[in-house]
Design a protein around this motif. Structure first.
Motif, PDB file in Angstrom:
ATOM      1  N   VAL A 168      -0.892  19.533  14.445  1.00 39.02           N
ATOM      2  CA  VAL A 168      -1.631  18.626  14.645  1.00 39.02           C
ATOM      3  C   VAL A 168      -1.173  17.451  13.908  1.00 39.02           C
ATOM      4  O   VAL A 168      -1.184  16.393  14.513  1.00 39.02           O
ATOM      5  N   VAL A 169      -0.766  17.396  12.633  1.00 39.42           N
ATOM      6  CA  VAL A 169      -0.194  16.397  11.811  1.00 39.42           C
ATOM      7  C   VAL A 169       1.078  16.050  12.243  1.00 39.42           C
ATOM      8  O   VAL A 169       1.126  14.711  12.511  1.00 39.42           O
ATOM      9  N   ALA A 207      -7.410  13.921   9.711  1.00 41.94           N
ATOM     10  CA  ALA A 207      -6.338  13.561   9.785  1.00 41.94           C
ATOM     11  C   ALA A 207      -6.232  12.086  10.269  1.00 41.94           C
ATOM     12  O   ALA A 207      -5.279  11.535  10.038  1.00 41.94           O
ATOM     13  N   ILE A 208      -7.036  11.854  11.243  1.00 33.32           N
ATOM     14  CA  ILE A 208      -6.993  10.405  11.915  1.00 33.32           C
ATOM     15  C   ILE A 208      -7.443   9.602  10.889  1.00 33.32           C
ATOM     16  O   ILE A 208      -7.011   8.576  10.818  1.00 33.32           O
ATOM     17  N   ASN A 209      -8.382   9.998  10.014  1.00 33.85           N
ATOM     18  CA  ASN A 209      -8.893   9.091   8.973  1.00 33.85           C
ATOM     19  C   ASN A 209      -7.710   8.745   8.005  1.00 33.85           C
ATOM     20  O   ASN A 209      -7.552   7.615   7.847  1.00 33.85           O
ATOM     21  N   PHE A 210      -7.048   9.497   7.786  1.00 34.82           N
ATOM     22  CA  PHE A 210      -5.737   9.348   6.813  1.00 34.82           C
ATOM     23  C   PHE A 210      -4.443   8.330   7.555  1.00 34.82           C
ATOM     24  O   PHE A 210      -4.056   7.531   7.026  1.00 34.82           O
ATOM     25  N   VAL A 211      -4.552   8.586   8.758  1.00 36.17           N
ATOM     26  CA  VAL A 211      -3.823   7.740   9.730  1.00 36.17           C
ATOM     27  C   VAL A 211      -4.136   6.348   9.417  1.00 36.17           C
ATOM     28  O   VAL A 211      -3.519   5.277   9.297  1.00 36.17           O
ATOM     29  N   ARG A 214      -3.932   4.707   5.863  1.00 33.43           N
ATOM     30  CA  ARG A 214      -2.340   4.246   5.610  1.00 33.43           C
ATOM     31  C   ARG A 214      -2.298   3.223   6.411  1.00 33.43           C
ATOM     32  O   ARG A 214      -1.353   2.151   5.816  1.00 33.43           O
ATOM     33  N   PHE A 215      -2.659   2.842   7.521  1.00 28.16           N
ATOM     34  CA  PHE A 215      -2.509   1.642   8.240  1.00 28.16           C
ATOM     35  C   PHE A 215      -2.982   0.608   7.827  1.00 28.16           C
ATOM     36  O   PHE A 215      -2.416  -0.619   7.576  1.00 28.16           O
ATOM     37  N   VAL A 216      -4.311   0.600   7.347  1.00 28.99           N
ATOM     38  CA  VAL A 216      -5.114  -0.599   6.682  1.00 28.99           C
ATOM     39  C   VAL A 216      -4.570  -0.850   5.186  1.00 28.99           C
ATOM     40  O   VAL A 216      -4.149  -2.007   5.151  1.00 28.99           O
ATOM     41  N   PHE A 217      -4.326   0.233   4.414  1.00 25.83           N
ATOM     42  CA  PHE A 217      -4.088  -0.309   2.946  1.00 25.83           C
ATOM     43  C   PHE A 217      -2.572  -0.280   2.591  1.00 25.83           C
ATOM     44  O   PHE A 217      -2.542  -0.608   1.593  1.00 25.83           O
ATOM     45  N   GLU A 218      -1.646   0.319   3.620  1.00 24.93           N
ATOM     46  CA  GLU A 218      -0.237   0.473   3.161  1.00 24.93           C
ATOM     47  C   GLU A 218       0.652  -0.520   4.071  1.00 24.93           C
ATOM     48  O   GLU A 218       1.451  -1.418   3.829  1.00 24.93           O
ATOM     49  N   THR A 219       0.905  -0.060   5.554  1.00 25.46           N
ATOM     50  CA  THR A 219       1.657  -0.427   6.387  1.00 25.46           C
ATOM     51  C   THR A 219       1.237  -1.660   7.015  1.00 25.46           C
ATOM     52  O   THR A 219       2.148  -2.450   7.559  1.00 25.46           O
ATOM     53  N   GLU A 220       0.227  -1.552   7.640  1.00 28.23           N
ATOM     54  CA  GLU A 220      -0.357  -2.568   8.526  1.00 28.23           C
ATOM     55  C   GLU A 220       0.351  -2.627   9.970  1.00 28.23           C
ATOM     56  O   GLU A 220       0.359  -3.743  10.626  1.00 28.23           O
ATOM     57  N   HIS A 221       0.934  -1.714  10.150  1.00 26.06           N
ATOM     58  CA  HIS A 221       1.898  -1.549  11.493  1.00 26.06           C
ATOM     59  C   HIS A 221       1.693   0.067  11.938  1.00 26.06           C
ATOM     60  O   HIS A 221       2.113   1.000  11.235  1.00 26.06           O
ATOM     61  N   HIS A 222       1.186   0.270  13.225  1.00 28.69           N
ATOM     62  CA  HIS A 222       1.162   1.485  13.788  1.00 28.69           C
ATOM     63  C   HIS A 222       0.758   1.337  15.281  1.00 28.69           C
ATOM     64  O   HIS A 222      -0.027   0.332  15.626  1.00 28.69           O
ATOM     65  N   ASN A 223       1.809   1.872  16.130  1.00 33.83           N
ATOM     66  CA  ASN A 223       1.559   1.669  17.419  1.00 33.83           C
ATOM     67  C   ASN A 223       0.350   2.369  18.233  1.00 33.83           C
ATOM     68  O   ASN A 223       0.095   2.090  19.274  1.00 33.83           O
ATOM     69  N   GLY A 224      -0.142   3.485  17.684  1.00 32.91           N
ATOM     70  CA  GLY A 224      -1.000   4.207  18.506  1.00 32.91           C
ATOM     71  C   GLY A 224      -2.485   4.182  17.918  1.00 32.91           C
ATOM     72  O   GLY A 224      -3.279   5.013  18.221  1.00 32.91           O
ATOM     73  N   ILE A 225      -3.020   2.855  17.250  1.00 32.13           N
ATOM     74  CA  ILE A 225      -4.313   2.973  16.715  1.00 32.13           C
ATOM     75  C   ILE A 225      -5.327   2.659  17.934  1.00 32.13           C
ATOM     76  O   ILE A 225      -6.263   3.527  17.811  1.00 32.13           O
ATOM     77  N   ALA A 226      -5.050   2.201  18.986  1.00 35.21           N
ATOM     78  CA  ALA A 226      -5.897   2.063  20.133  1.00 35.21           C
ATOM     79  C   ALA A 226      -5.899   3.287  20.737  1.00 35.21           C
ATOM     80  O   ALA A 226      -7.082   3.700  21.224  1.00 35.21           O
ATOM     81  N   GLN A 249     -20.043   8.096   6.674  1.00 35.62           N
ATOM     82  CA  GLN A 249     -18.921   7.596   5.857  1.00 35.62           C
ATOM     83  C   GLN A 249     -17.661   7.176   6.739  1.00 35.62           C
ATOM     84  O   GLN A 249     -17.063   6.378   6.061  1.00 35.62           O
ATOM     85  N   PHE A 250     -17.301   8.068   7.793  1.00 32.69           N
ATOM     86  CA  PHE A 250     -16.341   7.698   8.396  1.00 32.69           C
ATOM     87  C   PHE A 250     -16.464   6.275   8.905  1.00 32.69           C
ATOM     88  O   PHE A 250     -15.409   5.630   9.007  1.00 32.69           O
ATOM     89  N   LEU A 251     -17.654   5.961   9.285  1.00 33.61           N
ATOM     90  CA  LEU A 251     -17.802   4.743   9.989  1.00 33.61           C
ATOM     91  C   LEU A 251     -17.449   3.649   8.902  1.00 33.61           C
ATOM     92  O   LEU A 251     -16.849   2.506   9.236  1.00 33.61           O
ATOM     93  N   GLN A 252     -18.014   3.760   7.656  1.00 32.59           N
ATOM     94  CA  GLN A 252     -17.937   2.765   6.737  1.00 32.59           C
ATOM     95  C   GLN A 252     -16.527   2.582   5.981  1.00 32.59           C
ATOM     96  O   GLN A 252     -15.999   1.590   5.868  1.00 32.59           O
ATOM     97  N   ARG A 253     -15.910   3.769   5.812  1.00 33.58           N
ATOM     98  CA  ARG A 253     -14.743   3.873   5.162  1.00 33.58           C
ATOM     99  C   ARG A 253     -13.357   3.700   5.989  1.00 33.58           C
ATOM    100  O   ARG A 253     -12.290   3.249   5.495  1.00 33.58           O
ATOM    101  N   ALA A 254     -13.405   4.345   7.079  1.00 30.08           N
ATOM    102  CA  ALA A 254     -12.378   4.118   8.012  1.00 30.08           C
ATOM    103  C   ALA A 254     -12.475   3.143   9.194  1.00 30.08           C
ATOM    104  O   ALA A 254     -11.487   2.496   9.510  1.00 30.08           O
ATOM    105  N   LEU A 255     -13.689   3.206   9.882  1.00 30.06           N
ATOM    106  CA  LEU A 255     -13.611   2.378  11.089  1.00 30.06           C
ATOM    107  C   LEU A 255     -13.751   0.897  10.648  1.00 30.06           C
ATOM    108  O   LEU A 255     -13.107  -0.014  11.298  1.00 30.06           O
TER     109      LEU A 255
END
Length: 458
Positions: A168-169, A207-211, A214-226, A249-255
């Motif tokens: 999955v990862v 695992a999707i949370n961690f993606v 990383r996108f929000v707080f590190e890279t700000e680039h990812h092609n598959g967020i949508a 928590q997923f709503l507040q911390r990830a979305l």
């Protein structure tokens, strides 16, 4: 089983395939027969041999190299897909090992390096993505994986040991591919894996949370967020009530932090759907969602402001009066700032909130609080806004408030005028003070200059 174990299990067959391809013939001197041409008892053994052969990957950087061998592999992959669809029998533990070796050998690879985009000027709609050159083979491999996952011949108890967390990862890593065709297949496959292997569901969500983190707080680039958000939209739709604390928590911390990146327009539609799904399931979440929107409200990006206002309207349509009352003051302070925006689309979109009957009802119930917050902006627009459409919409909203409660409107207007007069008087007083300071400084400078020109007598 890891890649090393799969390689050992495949053994000499893979080595033979590689040697044959290097010599110019993928299938060696004697090509393997077609699966449909062998007796039923021999089909599975031949299926495994063909899996081993298809585990060999070609270099597609040179379109003229190994053309015949590439076509042979493509036809063999199509044959494997037909075999999975045919329902020829359950896939045993051994066959599942061979299947996963073929899949991982083809799919799990290093993606092409990202283009050097200017973060300020990058426009997803105007840029051409890097299409995967190996797609003629990859597409069929993805189709094979999809058919394997959904097949009734695939025993979930057996397959879950191979389609495991590590698998999955690696699939999630591929969502960063620039090729939209690959991301579309990945979206469908991961959704089917989530549906079939219940034991993996919590891990997939985490695992999707961690993606996202990383996108929000590190890279700000990812092609598959949508695409990941599309999967989550379906998952959220199936959440049982009452919602678990993990999901809140997923709503507040990830979305909600996904509203922060500059590339929000690329996935905002999917993000807004996920957020409104939560509020629709539990209207009590509206308070937290609106406060998070206000927290991440853009200051200098008008396009994002228009998107925020649209999402805000969708959330308000699902908000109960109790939650509205708790958030009305910070909410309409922000709406008031949007009303007087010099960007006409922001001002226009904020005025469109009053075209929504349900929102008008909420505002009417709490007009004693809301009207004093927005009347200054309405009066300013009516007198000074440069855009005719914004001016016309402002007059309509002002008339609506007058019809709801004319006395309250007149009282608020007078208070607004008095406050404006006080501000003007304060500004006039400060200007006079500053002019007095400047005059005193000029006089002192003049006196110093005159005195400096005289020499003392001896």
């Amino acid at each position: 089983m890891g890649a090393r174990a799969w390689a050992e299990a495949a053994g000499g067959a893979v080595a033979a395939a590689a040697a044959a391809a290097a010599g110019g013939r993928l299938l060696g001197t004697d090509p393997l027969p077609l699966l449909r041409d062998v007796p039923g008892g021999d089909k599975q053994a031949l299926f495994v041999r063909k899996l081993h052969l298809c585990a060999f990957s070609f270099d597609f950087s040179d379109p003229t190299a190994h053309v015949r061998e590439k076509e042979v592999k493509r036809q063999t992959l199509l044959e494997l897909v037909d075999y999975v669809n045919s329902g020829s029998g359950k896939f045993t533990e051994t066959v599942s090992n061979d299947i996963m070796f073929m899949l991982t050998s083809n799919l799990f690879r290093a993606l092409h390096p990202l283009k050097a985009h200017d973060a300020e000027s990058f426009d997803l709609d105007e840029e051409e993505p890097n299409l995967e050159p190996a797609w003629p083979h990859l597409q069929i491999v993805y189709e094979f994986l999809l058919r394997y996952v959904v097949s009734s011949d695939t025993d979930a108890k057996v397959a879950k040991r191979h389609i495991d967390q590590n698998f999955v990862v690696h699939l999630l890593d591929l969502f960063d591919s620039e090729d939209p065709r690959e991301r579309d297949y990945l979206k469908t496959i991961l959704h089917r894996i989530y549906g079939k292997f219940m034991v993996h569901r919590p891990f997939i969500r985490k695992a999707i949370n961690f993606v996202f983190y990383r996108f929000v707080f590190e890279t700000e680039h990812h092609n598959g967020i949508a695409e990941l958000l599309e999967i989550l939209g379906s998952i959220i739709n199936g959440f049982a009530l009452p919602l678990k604390e993990e999901h809140k928590q997923f709503l507040q911390r990830a979305l909600m932090p996904l509203h922060k990146p500059k590339c929000l327009p690329a996935y905002h539609q999917q993000l807004s759907y996920c957020v409104t799904q939560f509020v629709e399931k539990d209207p009590r979440l509206a308070d937290a969602v609106i406060r998070s929107l206000l927290k991440f409200w853009p200051l200098t990006n008008s396009h994002k402001e228009v998107l925020f206002l649209g999402e805000l309207e969708e959330v308000l349509e699902l908000t109960q009066a109790e939650e509205f009352a708790r958030v009305q003051e910070p909410l309409f302070r922000q709406v008031s700032r949007c009303l007087t925006s010099s960007h006409f689309q922001v001002a226009e979109r904020s005025l469109f909130l009053w075209n929504n009957e349900y929102i008008v009802q909420l505002v009417a119930q709490h007009r004693e609080t809301v009207l004093p917050l927005v009347i200054g902006a309405l009066e300013h627009n009516a007198k000074h806004h440069w855009n005719p459409a914004v001016h016309s919409l402002t007059l309509n909203v002002r008339k609506m408030f007058q019809e709801i409660d004319g006395q309250l409107y007149e009282r608020c207007r007078q208070q607004c005028e008095e406050a404006e007069q006080q501000r003007e008087a304060e500004q006039h007083r400060r200007r006079q003070q500053w002019e007095a300071v400047e005059a005193a400084a000029a006089a002192a400078a003049s006196a110093g200059g005159a005195g400096g020109g005289m020499l003392p007598r001896r």
